[in-house]
Write an enzyme that holds these catalytic residues in place. Structure first.
Site, PDB file in Angstrom:
ATOM      1  N   LYS A  89       0.464  -6.568   2.694  1.00  0.00           N
ATOM      2  CA  LYS A  89       0.798  -5.629   1.618  1.00  0.00           C
ATOM      3  C   LYS A  89      -0.107  -4.413   1.681  1.00  0.00           C
ATOM      4  CE  LYS A  89       0.390  -5.320  -3.314  1.00  0.00           C
ATOM      5  NZ  LYS A  89      -0.217  -5.874  -4.479  1.00  0.00           N
ATOM      6  N   LYS A  92      -4.255  -7.805   2.002  1.00  0.00           N
ATOM      7  CA  LYS A  92      -3.910  -6.837   0.958  1.00  0.00           C
ATOM      8  C   LYS A  92      -4.887  -5.684   1.062  1.00  0.00           C
ATOM      9  CE  LYS A  92      -3.464  -6.201  -4.007  1.00  0.00           C
ATOM     10  NZ  LYS A  92      -3.332  -6.844  -5.311  1.00  0.00           N
TER      11      LYS A  92
END
Ligand code: PBG
Length: 326
Positions: free
Chosen positions: A249, A196
């Site tokens: 992400k 992330k």
């Protein structure tokens, strides 16, 4: 080596039947996960201005929305809670009657077959908006772990099918795994937000989830967008700690990361097509600058081609409808 005129690449592009036979990547509704925001203290769905078409839902009507998307064939939702009270330690994140716990119970009661995945992170629940507890001006890793695992456990006790830690503290997957196992939930999978990145593309989400950090930013825990090898280390660690699904992400600027993770591990990969990616396309489409349907299908196909098995996207209901028409 043979080449033109013997080889003619256009032969297999002549019509849709031929193109479909040689198509390498497919997008299906079974691969889509729809994010949903459940807010405390509202009585009507409230539109998020930076994400046209996306709402904050009151717990009393979120069931309707879940029913709608379940009818479209979407198998799973990813839930975020927005509490009316925030404090230093995010108490509402792990309160047994918290907004998210109520939402999970309601959804599982009304749509028992829809998979409920919950985002495990303190930022929507803390007064300072950071993803863990603050000590000496910084997010304290180890002290945050206990709260995150309490949060994950409370989601599972409320009925969540999968928990998805997104806080980026070191060791959280292992800590959550042990907490779930100790309480008899050894069958509950963990979808880890492993790679992330600290991204500008989360901007609209922070309006949606009311989770903007009140000081500083998330760069001391989320990843530097410049780093790919480090993403693979994050993935390896999460696998070692017991992750069942790996997430990358955002998606669009990180297709190379999805591909490298795909080539380096055998776990299922989820890609999160985040809020900023959604809002950019929406804004351009609303201006008549791009063809929304075409661009969305192209983006999601690209994410699949990069190697993602499943895609978390705010476009899921639209895509489900378009796939049905095809
Ligand atoms: C919580 C969380 C965020 C997103 C998912 N979980 C925001 C953040 O890290 O700041 C972003 C999702 C999106 O932008 O659509 N930490």
């Amino acid at each position: 080596m043979t080449s033109f005129p013997t080889v003619r690449m256009r032969r297999t592009r002549q019509n849709e039947k031929l193109r479909s036979l040689v198509r390498e990547t497919r997008l299906s509704v079974d691969q889509l996960i729809y994010p949903l925001f459940i807010a405390e203290g509202i009585s009507e769905p409230r539109e998020i201005s930076s994400m046209p078409g996306i709402m904050q839902w009151p717990v009393d009507s979120v069931g309707r929305e879940v029913e709608r998307i379940t009818h479209l064939g979407i198998p799973a939702v990813l839930l975020f809670g927005i509490p009316s009270e925030k404090d230093e330690v995010g108490s509402q994140a792990y309160a047994s009657k918290g907004i998210i716990q109520q939402g999970i119970q309601r959804i599982k009661a009304e749509s028992p077959d829809t998979l409920v995945i919950t985002d495990v992170c303190l930022c929507e629940y803390t007064s300072h908006g950071h993803c863990g507890v603050i000590r000496n001006g910084d997010v304290h890793n180890d002290e945050s772990l206990g709260l995150l695992s309490r949060m994950a456990l409370s989601h599972v006790e409320a009925g969540a099918d999968i928990v998805a830690p997104s806080d980026m503290m070191d060791g959280r997957v292992g800590t959550i795994r042990s907490a779930l196992d100790e309480h008899g939930h050894s069958q509950t999978p963990i979808m880890a937000y492993s790679a992330k990145f600290a991204s500008g593309f989360y901007g609209p989400f922070r309006e949606a989830a009311e989770s903007t950090p009140q000081f500083g930013d998330r760069r001391s825990y989320q990843m530097d967008p410049a780093n790919a090898r480090e993403a693979l280390r994050e993935v390896d660690l999460d696998i070692a700690e017991g992750a069942d699904v790996i997430m990358v992400k955002p998606a669009m600027p990180y297709l190379d990361i999805i591909r490298q993770v795909r080539d380096n591990c055998d776990l299922p990969i989820a890609a999160y097509n985040v809020s900023g990616e959604y809002s950019m396309i929406k804004a351009a489409a609303q201006n008549g600058w791009i063809d929304e349907r075409r661009v969305v299908m192209e983006v999601l196909t690209g994410i699949r081609r990069a190697g993602a098995d499943m895609i978390i996207t705010y476009f899921a209901p639209d895509v489900a409808g378009w796939l049905e028409e095809e």
